[in-house]
Enzyme design. Sequence first.
Site, PDB file in Angstrom:
ATOM      1  N   ASP A  78       0.816  -1.215   0.000  1.00 16.69           N
ATOM      2  CA  ASP A  78       0.000   0.000   0.000  1.00 16.69           C
ATOM      3  C   ASP A  78       0.849   1.264   0.000  1.00 16.69           C
ATOM      4  O   ASP A  78       0.457   2.280  -0.571  1.00 16.69           O
ATOM      5  CB  ASP A  78      -0.938   0.009   1.212  1.00 16.69           C
ATOM      6  CG  ASP A  78      -2.196  -0.806   0.952  1.00 16.69           C
ATOM      7  OD1 ASP A  78      -2.136  -1.734   0.125  1.00 16.69           O
ATOM      8  OD2 ASP A  78      -3.227  -0.521   1.579  1.00 16.69           O
ATOM      9  N   CYS A 119       1.018  -8.160   4.826  1.00 16.30           N
ATOM     10  CA  CYS A 119       0.592  -6.774   4.654  1.00 16.30           C
ATOM     11  C   CYS A 119      -0.916  -6.628   4.475  1.00 16.30           C
ATOM     12  O   CYS A 119      -1.659  -7.586   4.514  1.00 16.30           O
ATOM     13  CB  CYS A 119       1.383  -6.129   3.524  1.00 16.30           C
ATOM     14  SG  CYS A 119       3.132  -5.916   3.984  1.00 16.30           S
ATOM     15  N   LYS A 121      -3.858  -6.048   2.627  1.00 19.01           N
ATOM     16  CA  LYS A 121      -4.998  -6.755   2.048  1.00 19.01           C
ATOM     17  C   LYS A 121      -4.768  -8.258   2.008  1.00 19.01           C
ATOM     18  O   LYS A 121      -5.720  -9.021   1.787  1.00 19.01           O
ATOM     19  CB  LYS A 121      -5.282  -6.243   0.631  1.00 19.01           C
ATOM     20  CG  LYS A 121      -5.402  -4.735   0.535  1.00 19.01           C
ATOM     21  CD  LYS A 121      -6.357  -4.155   1.558  1.00 19.01           C
ATOM     22  CE  LYS A 121      -6.355  -2.643   1.575  1.00 19.01           C
ATOM     23  NZ  LYS A 121      -5.086  -2.026   1.938  1.00 19.01           N
ATOM     24  N   CYS A 193       4.955  -2.412   8.097  1.00 14.35           N
ATOM     25  CA  CYS A 193       5.289  -1.110   8.703  1.00 14.35           C
ATOM     26  C   CYS A 193       4.987  -1.120  10.194  1.00 14.35           C
ATOM     27  O   CYS A 193       3.996  -1.698  10.645  1.00 14.35           O
ATOM     28  CB  CYS A 193       4.538  -0.001   7.981  1.00 14.35           C
ATOM     29  SG  CYS A 193       5.041   0.169   6.255  1.00 14.35           S
ATOM     30  N   SER A 470      -5.190   5.155   5.453  1.00 14.19           N
ATOM     31  CA  SER A 470      -4.180   4.218   5.914  1.00 14.19           C
ATOM     32  C   SER A 470      -4.290   4.068   7.422  1.00 14.19           C
ATOM     33  O   SER A 470      -4.722   4.982   8.123  1.00 14.19           O
ATOM     34  CB  SER A 470      -2.788   4.745   5.546  1.00 14.19           C
ATOM     35  OG  SER A 470      -1.789   4.065   6.268  1.00 14.19           O
TER      36      SER A 470
END
Length: 555
Positions: A78, A119, A121, A193, A470
């Site tokens: 993303d 991550c 999705k 992240c 986000s």
Amino acid sequence: MNSDHVKKGIERAPHRSLFKATGLTGTEISRPLVGIVNSFNEIVPGHVHLAEIAKAVKYGVLSAGGTPLEFNTIGVCDGIAMGHEGMKYSLCTRELIADSVECMVRAHCFDALVFIPNCDKIVPGMLMAAARLNLPSIFVSGGSMISLENENGNGCADLNSVFEGVGAYKAGMIGEDELLRIEENACPSCGSCSGMFTANSMNCLTEAIGLALEGNGSIPAVYAARTRLAKQAGMQAMELLRRNIRVLDILTPQALRNALTVDMALGCSTNSVLHLAAIAKEAALPFSLEMVNEISSKTPNLCRLAPAGPHHMQDLLADGGVYAVMKELSKAGLLDTEQITVNGRTLGENLDKAARKGRGVIASIDKPHSPRGGLRVLFGNLAPNGAIVKESAVAENMLKHEGTARVFDSEESAMAAIYAQKIKPGDVVVVRYEGPKGGPGMREMLGPTSAIAGMGLDAAVALLTDGRFSGATRGAAIGHISPEAQDGGPIAYLQEGDRIAIDITKGSLNVLLTDEELALRRKSVALRQQEGLGGYLKRYAALVSSADQGAALID
């Protein structure tokens, strides 16, 4: 065994011949076939190391007497897709992942599955597939990035720091050298992240549902404990198969409520609600936005991880992890601890020895950050079917705000105005036609919100959209407005200068117009016509439901 359909009996000699062409021996073919569903690729930092995680999973399966067979799914980053046309291809991959896993598993008749997502999705896409297939299954993610202390001692950097740094640079608050320093230190390792963004939110919630072992949500990617966890997951897949414990034995209505409760306590990403709705649909479980508010109203917020606070995933682990959060919630009777989990024990048994470690990351149940959960669903004449905000990441003074609408029909036009410093304190930035159908693809708006925050306006400017945010977004960022503009929702009829009233505490979102004025605009204002759609996005736009229904594809 399910795999007997492709390997047992005289009629299956051709099938066995094909298995042997891959190098499998007759002994290996005779054992349970365990699908290793891996999302490894060399593009996404959360996924570049997943080949090693898969290797560890295979060791676990082999040691427990199974035959592991790996196949891959796609995975979009993303962060890399952010801020351009590529973000339209993020959310829609969730359904592609679920469908592709279904196809591979049904075609090849696996007995059990180990899912390796990481991550945004990929985790919900695999959870949707797991619910649909209902085989003995377990999840083990790739883990999060570590975060490094800033050189000035002002907390730790993360990806959001870079996005906000761009806003600060555009506002003349920092120079190129400082922006480069942030860029080179914000993402210091592989992994998802490092804050409580969408990927880590979903990995933590997989643990809360009971489909992953302890530590799945919080052990960083570079820790050896992550490799050990992967081996344990491989071994446990075989135990699940032996005991015939399937996904829907674990993913029950009570487990979904447990996940929502943990979501509120952790302060997870707003996207988690979108994904839990879609997962609930696959599992035929009840779900509504009203249920989100009901659970949030009685669940204290116990964590303020980035972007809501200074802590990151390694800090959550050091203070006891997701199990320690659940232990606090269980003290107040907020969880159903009788639920079976992927290790074969009940949640209550798993939490027996869990505890906070006194690091200050997890608040106690009697001294929470807030008596209410981290997310809040808003309703009103601007969002009749609901909208969502991460309340725990909103400045106190912005919980109630009335401002002037600045209306944009795309993220790009809003970004241009923000970077040109045309947005002023008190404004309410409205970005529409970015919903599931209207985008299509329901893009995230991390760029606009981070630019606003980087310019120091996050405590003075709100942003509304029928798109998404986000998990790294902070501030009065209200997304998922339903119905969306493309479906004729009220957001389509807003005009520059309208007054918007936001009351997050009371859960309301309204434009200060009468019903008659809104009705007149519906008659006089034409909806934007979509042009030039083709390929997968055209099919997706034709089939996708609204955000309040999880943006899942219509049956």
